[in-house]
Each structure stands twice: as C-alpha cells, then as structure tokens.
Design an enzyme around this catalytic site. Sequence first.
Site, PDB file in Angstrom:
ATOM      1  N   CYS A 444       0.851  -1.192   0.000  1.00  0.00           N
ATOM      2  CA  CYS A 444       0.000   0.000   0.000  1.00  0.00           C
ATOM      3  C   CYS A 444       0.881   1.233   0.000  1.00  0.00           C
ATOM      4  O   CYS A 444       1.827   1.330   0.791  1.00  0.00           O
ATOM      5  CB  CYS A 444      -0.908   0.009   1.235  1.00  0.00           C
ATOM      6  SG  CYS A 444      -2.016   1.441   1.304  1.00  0.00           S
ATOM      7  N   HIS A 486      -8.827  -3.575  -3.204  1.00  0.00           N
ATOM      8  CA  HIS A 486      -7.930  -2.797  -2.342  1.00  0.00           C
ATOM      9  C   HIS A 486      -8.329  -1.319  -2.347  1.00  0.00           C
ATOM     10  O   HIS A 486      -8.402  -0.670  -1.283  1.00  0.00           O
ATOM     11  CB  HIS A 486      -6.485  -2.968  -2.831  1.00  0.00           C
ATOM     12  CG  HIS A 486      -5.462  -2.242  -2.023  1.00  0.00           C
ATOM     13  ND1 HIS A 486      -4.514  -2.891  -1.258  1.00  0.00           N
ATOM     14  CD2 HIS A 486      -5.214  -0.915  -1.852  1.00  0.00           C
ATOM     15  CE1 HIS A 486      -3.743  -1.993  -0.662  1.00  0.00           C
ATOM     16  NE2 HIS A 486      -4.139  -0.786  -1.026  1.00  0.00           N
ATOM     17  N   GLU A 487      -8.606  -0.768  -3.539  1.00  0.00           N
ATOM     18  CA  GLU A 487      -8.960   0.653  -3.627  1.00  0.00           C
ATOM     19  C   GLU A 487     -10.356   0.928  -3.072  1.00  0.00           C
ATOM     20  O   GLU A 487     -10.587   1.962  -2.432  1.00  0.00           O
ATOM     21  CB  GLU A 487      -8.859   1.130  -5.080  1.00  0.00           C
ATOM     22  CG  GLU A 487      -7.476   1.000  -5.687  1.00  0.00           C
ATOM     23  CD  GLU A 487      -6.374   1.538  -4.795  1.00  0.00           C
ATOM     24  OE1 GLU A 487      -6.575   2.597  -4.151  1.00  0.00           O
ATOM     25  OE2 GLU A 487      -5.308   0.885  -4.712  1.00  0.00           O
ATOM     26  N   HIS A 490     -10.127   1.379   0.528  1.00  0.00           N
ATOM     27  CA  HIS A 490      -9.697   2.739   0.899  1.00  0.00           C
ATOM     28  C   HIS A 490     -10.901   3.688   0.965  1.00  0.00           C
ATOM     29  O   HIS A 490     -10.987   4.539   1.861  1.00  0.00           O
ATOM     30  CB  HIS A 490      -8.683   3.270  -0.115  1.00  0.00           C
ATOM     31  CG  HIS A 490      -7.269   2.892   0.178  1.00  0.00           C
ATOM     32  ND1 HIS A 490      -6.632   3.215   1.354  1.00  0.00           N
ATOM     33  CD2 HIS A 490      -6.354   2.214  -0.574  1.00  0.00           C
ATOM     34  CE1 HIS A 490      -5.392   2.763   1.332  1.00  0.00           C
ATOM     35  NE2 HIS A 490      -5.195   2.152   0.174  1.00  0.00           N
TER      36      HIS A 490
END
Length: 522
Positions: A444, A486-487, A490
Amino acid sequence: MTDDHRAFIPFTGLATGEGTTVIEGVTAAQQAFIAELRHWREVSGHSQKALAAAVGYTPSYVSKVETGSTLPSKQFVEQADTRLRAGRALVRRWQAAREEIAPATTGAVTTRPLADDSQVAPTASLIVEHEHAELSYDDGVFRTLVRRQLYNAGTEPVTQYLIRIAVDRHPGDPERSNRLYRESPLTWDEIGLIATCSGEPMSWRVKHDRDAFKELWLLLENDDGKFPLYPGQTVWIEYIYTVSAEKWGPWWQRAIRVPTRRLSIKMDLPTALNPAVWGMETSMTAASSAFRTPIDRIEEGDRTHFVWSIDDPDMHARYRVEWKFRAGVESERDDEMKTSESSDKMSEIGIVQDGDPILTETATRFAFPDEAEDARRVVAQIVSTMERVGQAHDFAKGMGIAAPQIGIGRAAAVVRTANGETLTLLNPRVIDESNGVDEQYEGCLSFFDVRGMVPRPRSIEVEHQDVDGRTHITVFQDGVARLVAHEIDHLDGLLYRSRMRPGVEPISVAQYRGTGRAWSYR
C-alpha cells in the site's frame, strides 16, 4: 509554478467576471481569509458544493462565506482547513479576521463594481490567437516567459489583463508547501517581473499578494502614456519572471480560460541533468490522459529542449507538464528501495501516509450528474499523482490510488492493471464476490515499507457510475479484482491490515521476495 500552475491561465476580468467586485463593510483580514479559502479549495479540486458536503454545511453557506456575507463559524473553518489540507492557514486567516472585524459588519454586506474596472466594459471579449510559454532552468533558478497574441473581438477597449504567478514545491502535500512558503514567502523582488506590450513597458496593479501566489493586473499603460487594445485590434504582450528551485516544483500547467487558437510550450533544460518530461491533459468532458501527440525532444549541445503544441485547444482544458532530473540520482525504480526511505518517498510524491484520519473515513459519494466536474478534477489529480508514483517505482502487479490517499475524501479511485489498462472507479461498491478465496502479498502506497498477506475473493462484482449518473456493473477477476478491492477498501476507510488473518503481520520490504513479479494464479 507558473502563472497557470494552479490550473489558471491569465484572463481578462471581462471574459470571466472575476476580480471586478469588492465587498463593502468587510475588513481586509476577512478579504484575506476569503482569498485563502478559495485558493485551497481550488488547489484540492473542491467545488463549493463538494466542500460543503465534505464538512457538513450547505453550498449556500459556503457561497455566503466566500462572498463575505457571513464570517464562518470556528467549526466550519477547522473542518475546511483539515479537509483542504491547508496546514492551519485558514485558521490563522480566520482568527485575524475575527479579531479585526467589527460587530456591525458581521451581517449582510453588498457588492459594488470597482471604480477602476469601469474602464473594462462588460461587452469586451478577448481571443488569444497564440500563447507561447517557455520554461528554462539554470543554476537553481527557473525562468518563465509567456507571450500572448491578443485580439479584441468585443465592442469596447481593453485596458488590463489579469495574471497569476503561483508556486507549489511539494505538489500533493499542501501542509508541507504551506509551511515552506510561510517560512520563506515568494517575494516580488525575487520574481523580478518584466512585462511589455508590443515593446512598451507595462505597469501593473497588485490584486492579491500571498505567500505562494501573486495576482496582478497588467495595465496597457505606463508612465509615458496609455495604449488600450481597441475592438478589431491585435497586440502581443510578454512577461518574464524567475523563481528559485527551492520554491518551484516539478510541474508546470497551462489552462485554457479564454478562447485560444494555438498553444505552444517549450522547456529548456540542462542535458547534463538527464531530464525526463511527460505531459497530461484534462478537459471538461474527459478524465486525465496523456498528451494526444508526443513531446518532441531536441538536444542542442549542453541543452535539451522539449517542444509541444496544440491548435484550437478546448475551453477549460488543462495541459500539465511534469519532469524529473535523473543524472546523479540512484534509480528509484528498484523495488529493493531502502525500507526507511520507501514511505518517505511516497509522502514526498503526495501520498497521504498511515495515521492520517482521512484514511479511516468513509469517502463521500458524488451526486451525479451535478458533480461531474468535481469528479473529473479529482480523477485528474489522482492520475497526475499516479504518474509521479510510476516514475519513482515499477509495479509489475499493477497499482491503484484512491482519492483519500491524496487527501480528498471523495469516492473515486483509479487502477492501472499489470498490462497497462487504466480503470476509473466512481462511487464503486462490491455487490457480489466469489466463494473462492486467494491469498497474496499486497503493498500500500500509504505504508509502503511493508507487504502483507491478504486473502481476497478471486472474482468480485462491482457497481459503479459514470459522470452522467449511469450505473454500471463490472466483474473483475484475479489480480485486477485484488487491485480494485484494495482501492474500494480505501474508500470505505479500510487498510489491508484489517483483511489479514488474525495473528499474521506484514513483513518488511527487505524480507519480501515477490518484487518485480505479477501475482500468480492457478
């Protein structure tokens, strides 16, 4: 880094209506606060509506604050300062305004035209026949030259022209830049501005004088007389200024604010520094993308020139040039970067680091189509940051950046896959996922010193939107699914550590053995 570095090309107040009013009953300190707020809002890519949504106020309230109709509350100022990452600059300006403002002026105020601007009639209209901008670097100093051929297509004479000189040493890290310019502000003496109109020296009048940016009216006059631009006439204006490298930064942007027939750009850099230059374009109708035509590289002895031009650029388009000097610097594309330097490098590039509250907050969704332009600005900033990250590090597995990682709490992310495909995700959410789970190491950018083994579904189904408000559903698989998930995490305020199995901890980059290889799937 230039008059247009903050996405701003010098324009006439006639064409935009900006700079033609003052607020009666409002102190100079409050005017300074308003200018500071607008400045940071513009830098971060927030519209009034977007800022209002981010800090929990109405767009009407933000509008009243920026027109001077009301002095904002302390809560609004502190939340706006945090959201815009202004490094307490808004708080200081507000405190000064609060101390100076008289009780009688805290109510409604009115606006009136500036007396000086009566010379610039509202029926005037300028066309830039040709803008040519040059940037050169020598001995720690950047020099900018801008030449514009102006044509008055209106019915009244033009007597002044507004320009801005703005700098940002650390793009993507406003607090750091703000701290730098607070301690060492940009000064008129070091700028050394020289302006001419068809060879005649031009006088000027300062509009805003801030630590990191200056706004001024170039006047079509001097001590010896006046030379207004009358309807149907054409004239060349030229201005030159310098800024030291300590206060400059590695990007330069031109933005089309008035109709322009041709834009040409030239960079003149020392060959010995082995410069690398690339360009990105954004517009009202498209996300950020590479220049449509290549930048020509011409080596002449000890200088390297980079030349690029475009005819009939779109209104509101922005053309951003970035660069790096590679000579004498260890390669930063080595995945075995020193552990102590990895996160520091990402921070310098503009990636928000672990510990910042924005990384644990749920991003605010866009209200399409009303916030289409807000989304385009955010995506453009993400892509620009992604280009800088890509210059510093190779990503064999692909990469992604979510808006909170560049300090913007909006539901936008961009993913670049291992094969170079770019995916833009607006208001995304996972609506279904496969039963099959796969574990792979992830990194990350917000804590790049380690890698963690993260279980993810092999396939995910994602609902997302375009700027017109249409909803789409896309299925992503394997490595792309991992990048996208993953994004989206976020945007939900989650870091991959929360996905790791209990008792499993990230490992250091030095221990990681998957550098330079794509994820493998059976």
